[in-house]
Motif scaffolding. Structure first.
Motif, PDB file in Angstrom:
ATOM      1  N   GLY A   1       0.817  -1.207   0.000  1.00 28.59           N
ATOM      2  CA  GLY A   1       0.000   0.000   0.000  1.00 28.59           C
ATOM      3  C   GLY A   1       0.849   1.255   0.000  1.00 28.59           C
ATOM      4  N   VAL A   2       1.961   1.209   0.707  1.00 27.73           N
ATOM      5  CA  VAL A   2       2.893   2.344   0.728  1.00 27.73           C
ATOM      6  C   VAL A   2       3.498   2.536  -0.666  1.00 27.73           C
ATOM      7  CG1 VAL A   2       5.039   3.233   1.740  1.00 27.73           C
ATOM      8  CG2 VAL A   2       3.392   1.991   3.174  1.00 27.73           C
ATOM      9  N   VAL A   3       3.884   1.434  -1.293  1.00 27.68           N
ATOM     10  CA  VAL A   3       4.462   1.493  -2.648  1.00 27.68           C
ATOM     11  C   VAL A   3       3.412   1.996  -3.631  1.00 27.68           C
ATOM     12  CG1 VAL A   3       5.565   0.193  -4.501  1.00 27.68           C
ATOM     13  CG2 VAL A   3       6.097  -0.354  -2.109  1.00 27.68           C
ATOM     14  N   ALA A   4       2.178   1.504  -3.526  1.00 24.36           N
ATOM     15  CA  ALA A   4       1.111   1.949  -4.423  1.00 24.36           C
ATOM     16  C   ALA A   4       0.867   3.454  -4.280  1.00 24.36           C
ATOM     17  CB  ALA A   4      -0.176   1.168  -4.143  1.00 24.36           C
ATOM     18  N   PHE A   5       0.915   3.946  -3.052  1.00 24.80           N
ATOM     19  CA  PHE A   5       0.737   5.380  -2.834  1.00 24.80           C
ATOM     20  C   PHE A   5       1.868   6.169  -3.503  1.00 24.80           C
ATOM     21  CE2 PHE A   5       1.068   9.354  -0.509  1.00 24.80           C
ATOM     22  CZ  PHE A   5      -0.259   9.776  -0.489  1.00 24.80           C
ATOM     23  N   GLU A   6       3.096   5.682  -3.382  1.00 25.39           N
ATOM     24  CA  GLU A   6       4.234   6.348  -4.037  1.00 25.39           C
ATOM     25  C   GLU A   6       4.086   6.281  -5.558  1.00 25.39           C
ATOM     26  OE1 GLU A   6       7.780   8.313  -4.987  1.00 25.39           O
ATOM     27  OE2 GLU A   6       6.550   8.354  -3.169  1.00 25.39           O
ATOM     28  N   MET A   7       3.591   5.179  -6.069  1.00 22.58           N
ATOM     29  CA  MET A   7       3.342   5.074  -7.510  1.00 22.58           C
ATOM     30  C   MET A   7       2.347   6.144  -7.952  1.00 22.58           C
ATOM     31  SD  MET A   7       3.067   0.929  -7.946  1.00 22.58           S
ATOM     32  CE  MET A   7       2.549   0.988  -9.679  1.00 22.58           C
ATOM     33  N   ALA A   8       1.260   6.299  -7.194  1.00 21.50           N
ATOM     34  CA  ALA A   8       0.254   7.306  -7.530  1.00 21.50           C
ATOM     35  C   ALA A   8       0.856   8.706  -7.482  1.00 21.50           C
ATOM     36  CB  ALA A   8      -0.930   7.193  -6.572  1.00 21.50           C
ATOM     37  N   ARG A   9       1.706   8.945  -6.506  1.00 21.14           N
ATOM     38  CA  ARG A   9       2.360  10.255  -6.400  1.00 21.14           C
ATOM     39  C   ARG A   9       3.229  10.516  -7.626  1.00 21.14           C
ATOM     40  NH1 ARG A   9       6.595  12.694  -5.745  1.00 21.14           N
ATOM     41  NH2 ARG A   9       7.932  10.886  -5.603  1.00 21.14           N
ATOM     42  N   GLN A  10       4.026   9.529  -8.037  1.00 25.04           N
ATOM     43  CA  GLN A  10       4.888   9.685  -9.215  1.00 25.04           C
ATOM     44  C   GLN A  10       4.068   9.851 -10.490  1.00 25.04           C
ATOM     45  OE1 GLN A  10       8.079   6.795  -9.566  1.00 25.04           O
ATOM     46  NE2 GLN A  10       8.630   7.012  -7.408  1.00 25.04           N
ATOM     47  N   LEU A  11       2.999   9.081 -10.615  1.00 21.28           N
ATOM     48  CA  LEU A  11       2.136   9.202 -11.797  1.00 21.28           C
ATOM     49  C   LEU A  11       1.518  10.596 -11.872  1.00 21.28           C
ATOM     50  CD1 LEU A  11       0.493   5.686 -11.661  1.00 21.28           C
ATOM     51  CD2 LEU A  11       1.835   6.581 -13.586  1.00 21.28           C
ATOM     52  N   GLN A  12       1.065  11.105 -10.739  1.00 18.88           N
ATOM     53  CA  GLN A  12       0.478  12.445 -10.712  1.00 18.88           C
ATOM     54  C   GLN A  12       1.510  13.493 -11.124  1.00 18.88           C
ATOM     55  OE1 GLN A  12      -0.792  13.867  -6.868  1.00 18.88           O
ATOM     56  NE2 GLN A  12      -2.210  15.329  -7.778  1.00 18.88           N
ATOM     57  N   ALA A  13       2.749  13.337 -10.663  1.00 19.82           N
ATOM     58  CA  ALA A  13       3.820  14.273 -11.021  1.00 19.82           C
ATOM     59  C   ALA A  13       4.093  14.255 -12.527  1.00 19.82           C
ATOM     60  CB  ALA A  13       5.091  13.936 -10.242  1.00 19.82           C
ATOM     61  N   GLU A  14       3.786  13.137 -13.184  1.00 16.50           N
ATOM     62  CA  GLU A  14       3.961  13.008 -14.634  1.00 16.50           C
ATOM     63  C   GLU A  14       2.727  13.451 -15.407  1.00 16.50           C
ATOM     64  OE1 GLU A  14       4.876   8.920 -15.361  1.00 16.50           O
ATOM     65  OE2 GLU A  14       6.732   8.992 -14.203  1.00 16.50           O
ATOM     66  N   GLY A  15       1.685  13.886 -14.696  1.00 11.10           N
ATOM     67  CA  GLY A  15       0.459  14.316 -15.352  1.00 11.10           C
ATOM     68  C   GLY A  15      -0.505  13.180 -15.650  1.00 11.10           C
TER      69      GLY A  15
END
Length: 173
Positions: A98-112
């Motif tokens: 869940g922590v990794v998934a949250f970081e993935m979402a953060r990185q995806l958002q930063a990429e638009g």
């Protein structure tokens, strides 16, 4: 096997239930690195819901596991994009996943990119000390622990104890 940056292996993506017309759901491994524990969830979501597990690097014994959360998230985003090149994405994870998934979402958002769902499993609301249950009050707590023990042990053995704590399995003894 598809190899790319830093030895990326397409085996990172485990097709647990790849059939269906809905948007895929990607779940990151929990402690131990394996995704076998997601089989029941995938089954319950139905045959029309594609479901993929994101398994830890090093499960195949050919590479050392990632020890950096951001690197791990980046690797899983690349692997996920081999199945679904563009968002919006549906991702989740159990425990550390869940922590990794949250970081993935953060990185995806930063990429638009859009992430329409981030599911974090096995969370709970903290209880006041007067509400906490003991094993004596609720013996099912032992059952829940024992039901997961087999999955944890299998992942622990497959990945190796050294890999679990980020040490190389190739260190001289």
């Amino acid at each position: 096997v598809i190899l790319g940056e830093r030895g990326f292996d397409a085996d990172t993506v485990v097709p647990i239930q790849p059939e269906g017309d809905r948007k895929p759901f990607f779940c990151v491994h929990g402690f131990g690195g394996g995704v076998v524990g997601y089989a029941d969830l995938a089954k319950r979501l139905g045959k029309d819901q594609p479901f993929y597990g994101l398994q830890a690097e090093g499960m195949d014994g050919r590479a050392d596991p990632d020890t950096d959360l951001k690197v791990m998230a980046r690797r899983y985003i690349r692997a996920m994009r081999r199945v679904q090149p563009r968002g919006p994405y549906r991702i989740g994870g159990y425990c550390y996943g869940g922590v990794v998934a949250f970081e993935m979402a953060r990185q995806l958002q930063a990429e638009g990119e859009q992430t329409e769902m981030v599911a974090i499993f096995e969370g709970y609301a903290p209880l006041r000390s007067s509400e906490r249950q003991t094993i004596r009050q609720n013996p099912r707590l032992i059952l829940h622990f024992l039901q997961n023990l087999g999955y944890w042990w299998k992942d622990f053995v497959r990945l190796g104890a050294a890999g679990m704590w980020g040490r190389s399995r190739h260190v001289a003894k």
